[in-house]
Design an enzyme around this catalytic site. Structure first.
Site, PDB file in Angstrom:
ATOM      1  CG  ASP A 169      -9.247  -0.347  11.618  1.00 44.63           C
ATOM      2  OD1 ASP A 169      -8.263  -1.043  11.221  1.00 44.63           O
ATOM      3  OD2 ASP A 169      -9.512   0.663  11.324  1.00 44.63           O
TER       4      ASP A 169
ATOM      5  CD  GLU B 223      -8.758   2.234   7.516  1.00 47.03           C
ATOM      6  OE1 GLU B 223      -8.770   1.179   8.447  1.00 47.03           O
ATOM      7  OE2 GLU B 223      -8.210   3.373   7.765  1.00 47.03           O
TER       8      GLU B 223
ATOM      9  CG  ASP C  56      -0.314  -0.247   2.511  1.00 45.78           C
ATOM     10  OD1 ASP C  56       0.914  -0.401   2.548  1.00 45.78           O
ATOM     11  OD2 ASP C  56      -0.931  -0.576   3.267  1.00 45.78           O
TER      12      ASP C  56
ATOM     13  CG  HIS D  52      -6.370  -1.272   8.697  1.00 47.48           C
ATOM     14  ND1 HIS D  52      -6.324  -0.367   9.607  1.00 47.48           N
ATOM     15  CD2 HIS D  52      -5.109  -1.283   8.352  1.00 47.48           C
ATOM     16  CE1 HIS D  52      -5.454   0.130   9.717  1.00 47.48           C
ATOM     17  NE2 HIS D  52      -4.385  -0.293   9.033  1.00 47.48           N
TER      18      HIS D  52
END
Ligand code: GLP
Length: 261
Positions: free
Chosen positions: A136, A143, A67, A138
């Site tokens: 979270d 996300e 990423d 991800h």
């Protein structure tokens, strides 16, 4: 998926580095997918130690990026390209021409994303993709509520991820870009072997949801359950909320050594 519980981050780093070294011995031009963040650093350090000791040869190895921030110049010290050059390519002695990543500064970001998916396929696909995990759940920058079939694309970061990543920008959230390019979950699932490393108590909920929760977009890493060869390596703290921790320990303890990760 296979879950391996290790005493600490250093042990996780050694285990995964050894698995990467074995892959490179089998396939010297393997395409290694690498992640940023603090978690994978012990892996890169342990692999670099093997390179220095002559235990593995990286001169034909290839590296693929997971990423990237949108809008940071490639030579910005916190662009993921720069981070990977510093933390992975240089210590492993791999030249930049063996590196492939998306262009976060392209005028047409969507076209750059599609081009990157094509480049990964043309390179023969990722052999081993190393992943961290966000608090979270991800993976990459997918996300919560990312499509589990998503391809490489632009995403908007959650406030929590920008807060988490502000530490790399002098603690100043205003400097953290809002947009990123990330390999999609569908793209990530195409790698031949997925290895997710999670360390520290802060990842315990995310690890439990990934391993024992339903496959659901609210926890993007749960998509690893759909992959035929996914390994989660968690230290004791990150594994502390797993109901099946003893079963995973027992399974790994009885695994024949030749099977590797
Ligand atoms: C960023 C990266 C992820 C990484 C996550 C966790 O969001 N895009 O690839 O897994 O941070 O980072 P850390 O390992 O520092 O907790």
């Amino acid at each position: 998926m296979e879950v391996v519980i290790v005493p600490d981050a250093a042990a996780g780093g050694e285990l995964i580095a050894e698995s990467m070294a074995q892959l490179l011995r089998r396939k010297p031009d393997a395409l290694l997918g690498v992640a940023t963040g603090s978690t994978p650093l012990p892996v890169y350090q342990a692999l670099a130690a093997r390179v220095r000791a002559g235990a593995v040869d990286t001169h034909r190895a290839r590296i693929a990026q997971l990423d990237e921030y949108v809008g940071l110049p490639a030579d910005h010290p916190e662009s993921y390209r720069s981070v990977l050059r510093r933390e992975v390519l240089e210590p492993l002695g791999i030249p930049m021409d063996a590196f492939t990543g998306p262009d976060g500064t392209a005028d047409d970001v969507q076209a750059a994303c599609e081009e990157y998916d094509r480049a990964l396929a043309a390179a023969g696909g990722v052999d081993l993709q190393l992943l961290g995990i966000g608090t979270d759940g991800h993976i990459g920058f997918n996300e919560p509520c990312s499509s589990l079939a998503s391809r490489t694309r632009i995403k908007t970061l959650t406030e929590q991820t920008r807060i988490d990543n502000a530490r790399f920008f002098d603690g100043d959230i205003a400097q953290v870009p809002h947009h990123v390019i990330t390999q999609g979950i569908g793209t990530i699932l195409e790698a031949r072997h997925l290895v997710l490393l999670a360390t520290g108590e802060g990842k315990a909920d995310a690890v439990a949801a990934t391993v024992e929760g339903p496959v659901a977009a609210i926890c993007p890493a749960s998509a690893l359950q759909l992959h035929p060869h996914a390994t989660v390596v968690a230290d004791e703290a990150a594994a502390s909320k797993l109901k099946l921790a003893d079963y995973f320990r027992n399974t790994y303890a009885h695994k024949p050594e030749w099977q590797g990760l």
